[in-house]
Design a protein around this motif. Structure first.
Motif, short mmCIF file in Angstrom:
data_model
loop_
_atom_site.label_atom_id
_atom_site.label_comp_id
_atom_site.label_asym_id
_atom_site.label_seq_id
_atom_site.Cartn_x
_atom_site.Cartn_y
_atom_site.Cartn_z
N LYS A 380 37.88 52.20 36.41
CA LYS A 380 38.50 51.03 37.16
C LYS A 380 40.01 52.18 38.03
N LYS A 381 38.94 50.72 39.33
CA LYS A 381 39.80 51.06 40.43
C LYS A 381 40.02 49.61 41.36
N PRO A 382 40.92 49.36 42.06
CA PRO A 382 41.35 48.00 42.79
C PRO A 382 40.50 47.64 43.81
N ALA A 383 40.04 46.99 43.63
CA ALA A 383 38.62 46.22 45.20
C ALA A 383 38.79 44.91 45.43
N VAL A 384 38.10 45.10 46.63
CA VAL A 384 38.86 43.98 47.44
C VAL A 384 37.45 42.84 46.60
N ILE A 385 37.44 41.58 46.29
CA ILE A 385 36.61 40.80 45.23
C ILE A 385 36.70 39.36 46.65
N ILE A 395 40.50 44.24 39.47
CA ILE A 395 40.40 45.81 38.85
C ILE A 395 38.76 45.55 38.34
N ARG A 396 38.13 46.20 38.93
CA ARG A 396 36.57 46.26 39.23
C ARG A 396 35.86 48.37 38.35
N HIS A 397 35.35 48.18 37.13
CA HIS A 397 34.78 49.44 37.40
C HIS A 397 33.53 49.89 38.62
#
Length: 435
Positions: A380-385, A395-397
């Motif tokens: 799980k990591k913070p990501a730009v959506i 929060i994305r896998h």
């Protein structure tokens, strides 16, 4: 008297012999049908030879450590226990011609000559078979050179593969020229010398046969292929959520666990169809393109070794079929029940680093393939959506894929496009499908 002759069976393409590692029965022993008579080992896998019928072991024609060829008579079973004449027992099944690519000289199997200057054992006591001695003589390999070899056979026995590999390595060493012209000879790189460690607080662990094979295979791959590795991040959040939702019903309906591996295999097979030049091997100056897709899946064994069972015709299987193949091969690998054919013929390999918590790595190509994909741990990591209303943080896998490829035939463009297509196949996975 009913007599049943047992021959060393064919064990897959390219395998012409096997080492008898252990005799489980001796002459005079009674056996039931399917009882194992002896354990054998090839350069690929260990196996057993069963009794074809219940009876008495009348004759065993080879000893532990011997290396019979495919088609050789190895044992005789009778139903009433009568003796077998030695002349009768020495008969061999006539072999069909076997295509052999490796020898560049005539291989002759002969009895050891008493006057032969080539020793029958190395200084370390490792047995040198007549075949190995014949090859060594024809290639002018000295006893001193043989003393330096650590065989991959049982008890460090020098096998035909070992001597052929040594010959190839020696030829390669002679051909290599320094990259920079200099009046000073280039220094020779050799492994550092080891102390005897006598009396020190260390533990000496001898490599087992499989670890020696892995060591040779990995070292050979680095010598043969020009390795390059590319990396890409993949958002597998939809796959994680979908699998969590369907895995219990999948187990009830198909009696199979739904892991991530068949999903990865499916994404790779689809990408290979778009970029078939990843699915090739190299033979000298020729590129051999495979019109079938056999996916090897690197599998860790309980003893710490590694084996690569193969999903044959993976491109013709759906997700259910891939799941069954993955689970079956993985289970049989851990129970040491793989057959020689189960670990041959792969055209592309996947290794799952994430099973051990690693996020990425640089895998070594499984020869004679030209690429291997490593799958990292899903984190799980913070990501730009990106959304119609603008970018947000969520929060994305995320998973890292790393592709090692052979730069002799796969350039960065092809390697990068293939890796990107695998990532796209995963990110666009159909989460509406019902299994």
């Amino acid at each position: 008297m009913a007599k049943y002759e047992i021959f060393l069976p064919a064990m897959g393409e390219g395998i012409i012999e096997a080492t008898i590692t252990k005799l489980l029965k001796k002459e005079g022993d009674s056996v039931e049908e399917e009882d194992s008579i002896m354990e054998i080992a090839t350069d690929k896998v260990d196996s057993e030879i069963p009794a074809p019928i219940s009876g008495i072991i009348a004759k065993i024609l080879f000893e532990e450590g011997d290396v019979p060829k495919v088609g050789d008579l190895v044992a005789i079973v009778t139903t009433d226990g009568e003796n077998i004449d030695d002349a009768d027992a020495s008969q061999k099944k006539e072999e069909a011609p076997i295509e052999r690519k490796e020898p560049q000289f005539t291989l002759i199997t002969e009895a050891p000559e008493k006057s032969d200057a080539m020793k029958t054992k190395t200084e370390n006591g490792n047995f040198i078979s007549p075949l190995v001695r014949t090859i060594a003589k024809s290639e002018n390999i000295t006893n001193e050179e043989l003393n330096t070899l650590v065989g991959s056979g049982e008890s460090n026995r020098i096998t035909k593969k070992d001597i052929l590999q040594y010959i190839e390595d020696r030829k390669t060493t002679k051909v290599i020229e320094p990259a920079v012209v200099s009046s000073t000879p280039a220094p020779q790189i050799s492994p550092p010398a080891h102390n005897s460690y006598t009396g020190q607080n260390v533990e000496i662990i001898e490599m087992d046969r499989m670890r020696k094979l892995i060591s040779n295979h990995m070292t050979n791959s680095l010598q043969v292929s020009a390795h390059v590795t590319s990396f890409i991040d993949v958002d597998v959040t939809p796959i994680v959520q979908w699998r969590d939702k369907v895995k219990n019903n999948f187990l009830k309906k198909h009696n199979q666990k739904l892991t991530y591996t068949p999903i990865f295999v499916e994404a790779v097979t689809k990408a290979i169809q778009d970029y078939p030049l990843i699915n090739v091997s190299v033979d000298g100056d020729r590129i051999i393109r495979k019109n079938f897709v056999n996916i090897g899946m690197a599998t860790a064994l309980p003893n710490g070794n590694l084996i690569v069972p193969v999903i044959k015709d993976a491109n013709e299987k759906n997700l259910i079929g891939l799941s069954k193949s993955v689970n079956d091969l993985a289970n049989r690998a851990r129970m040491n029940q793989l057959k020689p054919d189960d670990i041959q013929g792969s055209t592309f390999t996947i290794t799952n680093l994430g099973a051990f918590g690693s996020t990425t790595g640089t895998p070594i190509i499984n020869q004679p393939e030209v690429a291997i994909l490593a799958v990292g741990a899903i984190k799980k990591k913070p990501a730009v959506i990106e959304t119609p209303l603008g970018d947000t943080i969520g929060i994305r896998h995320i998973m890292v894929l790393s592709l090692s490829y052979d730069h002799r035939v796969v350039d960065g463009g092809l390697g990068g496009m293939f890796l990107k297509r695998v990532a796209e196949n995963l990110e666009n996975f159909d989460t509406t499908q019902l299994l």
